[in-house]
Enzyme design. Structure first.
Site, mmCIF file in Angstrom:
data_model
loop_
_atom_site.group_PDB
_atom_site.id
_atom_site.type_symbol
_atom_site.label_atom_id
_atom_site.label_comp_id
_atom_site.label_asym_id
_atom_site.label_seq_id
_atom_site.Cartn_x
_atom_site.Cartn_y
_atom_site.Cartn_z
ATOM 1 N N CYS A 63 0.818 -1.216 0.000
ATOM 2 C CA CYS A 63 0.000 0.000 0.000
ATOM 3 C C CYS A 63 0.853 1.268 0.000
ATOM 4 O O CYS A 63 1.694 1.448 0.890
ATOM 5 C CB CYS A 63 -0.908 -0.016 1.226
ATOM 6 S SG CYS A 63 -1.798 1.518 1.509
ATOM 7 N N GLU A 148 -5.008 7.651 9.346
ATOM 8 C CA GLU A 148 -4.843 8.553 8.202
ATOM 9 C C GLU A 148 -3.345 8.768 7.989
ATOM 10 O O GLU A 148 -2.665 9.418 8.795
ATOM 11 C CB GLU A 148 -5.545 9.879 8.458
ATOM 12 C CG GLU A 148 -5.251 10.990 7.451
ATOM 13 C CD GLU A 148 -5.417 10.555 6.011
ATOM 14 O OE1 GLU A 148 -4.394 10.501 5.286
ATOM 15 O OE2 GLU A 148 -6.556 10.242 5.613
ATOM 16 N N TYR A 195 -5.877 5.503 -8.656
ATOM 17 C CA TYR A 195 -7.001 4.660 -8.228
ATOM 18 C C TYR A 195 -8.296 5.093 -8.909
ATOM 19 O O TYR A 195 -9.126 4.255 -9.283
ATOM 20 C CB TYR A 195 -7.164 4.730 -6.708
ATOM 21 C CG TYR A 195 -6.102 3.988 -5.950
ATOM 22 C CD1 TYR A 195 -6.258 2.653 -5.600
ATOM 23 C CD2 TYR A 195 -4.922 4.630 -5.576
ATOM 24 C CE1 TYR A 195 -5.278 1.968 -4.905
ATOM 25 C CE2 TYR A 195 -3.929 3.950 -4.881
ATOM 26 C CZ TYR A 195 -4.120 2.616 -4.552
ATOM 27 O OH TYR A 195 -3.134 1.940 -3.868
#
Length: 333
Positions: A63, A148, A195
């Site tokens: 990621c 976050e 994305y």
């Protein structure tokens, strides 16, 4: 991906039917801050003081958002203070798992759980949320501090300096406005833009995302022709946030997400800049292409239904980047 709804797991993908085929990312929900003295940060509540061994970081090596936190953990010398658990690269019907059968996946070193969702449920048994990485966990209060990445790296940038003696500052106050402005555009069109292109389910949504992506890459190429880093002659948070997307670009996003107008190696300035950041001490070892390739090509069967992991380019990240000579020469003129 999947999500928790009132504490119950549902293997739901993002619904693009109500957004014209556009991928809309969910917002992180845990927004407390670690600070040097435990006072409240820009959001959330007080009580999270920087202390050795108190915090645990959950990441995926695949990621790019989690990768940011691993880079800052390395750059700021936080390895002895913050332990890490790494999920398996495949994200299937159970979401992120702690299956340790893939090299580099560690299992849950803190709680011994099977799934990342179980960590979220320890923090809030009735939670409704997407289960994402990174996750910063507080051992003392038995809860998630923050999930976050943009905020976690800002904590790592300064909150632990009094413990480590590492005062490297990637968020200089005099450049904060410019860094925030750059981050805003790069997030919308590049970090999240790949994305938005890859997960689009309409031609209009794809065209919109891919066009904006390459407009920004062209703009960044021009910007780096006249300065060594995104904010002049000093590397900052803005550079590292862009790096984690571009280091994946030619091997994943170019093919898998149909971001194939151009490769990063075809941008002379971006490619040289990317090599310099790759060669920065402590950075290359945070990049795990085996996890990256397995995650994207295997997990997204709605894009790649046969789960074939392709042969991919082998960019020469270790080749001389020439940025030192270029900008030393420009200063002499």
């Amino acid at each position: 991906m999947g999500e928790l709804i009132e504490g119950v797991w549902h293997p739901n993908w993002y619904d693009t039917s109500s957004s014209g085929g556009r991928f809309v990312r969910s917002r992180a929900q845990f927004r407390n801050w670690i600070t040097a003295d435990g006072e409240a940060g820009p959001s959330g509540e007080a009580g999270f003081a920087a202390q050795p061994g108190r915090y645990h970081l959950y990441v995926s090596h695949a990621c790019p958002w989690a990768h940011r936190t691993m880079i800052f953990r390395s750059l700021k010398g936080l390895e002895p203070l913050i332990e890490v658990s790494v999920v398996h690269p495949h994200m299937l019907e159970d979401g992120w798992t702690f299956d340790a059968s893939f090299a580099g996946a560690t299992g849950d070193r803190l709680h011994g759980q099977a799934f990342l969702r179980d960590v979220y449920l320890r923090a809030d048994p009735g939670l409704s949320a997407r289960v994402t990485v990174p996750v910063l966990w507080d051992r003392e209060r038995e809860t998630i501090v923050n999930n976050e990445s943009a905020e976690i790296i800002r904590m790592f940038n300064s909150a632990f300096d009094h413990l480590t003696g590492n005062d490297a500052d990637f968020l200089p106050a005099e450049h904060l406005h410019e860094i925030d402005r750059l981050n805003e555009r790069i997030y919308a069109t590049v970090n999240n833009g790949v994305y938005r292109a890859g997960f689009a389910t309409s031609q209009e949504a794809y065209d919109e995302a891919a066009t904006a992506l390459f407009q920004t890459l062209d703009w960044l190429e021009d910007r780096l022709a006249g300065r060594r880093y995104l904010v002049g002659d000093r590397i900052t948070e803005a550079d590292w946030r862009l790096f984690t997307t571009l280091v994946r670009f030619d091997k994943v996003y170019h093919t898998h997400f149909k971001c194939n107008r151009r490769q990063i190696v075809q941008y002379p300035n971006l490619w040289a800049w990317l090599r310099e950041l790759w060669q920065w001490p402590g950075v290359a070892q945070t990049v795990h292409f085996d996890h990256i390739l397995q995650h994207y090509y295997y997990s997204h069967d709605h894009i790649n239904p046969h789960r074939i992991v392709p042969l991919t380019p082998e960019p020469a990240f270790d080749a001389p980047h020439g940025r030192d000579q270029l900008f030393q020469a420009s200063r002499l003129r």
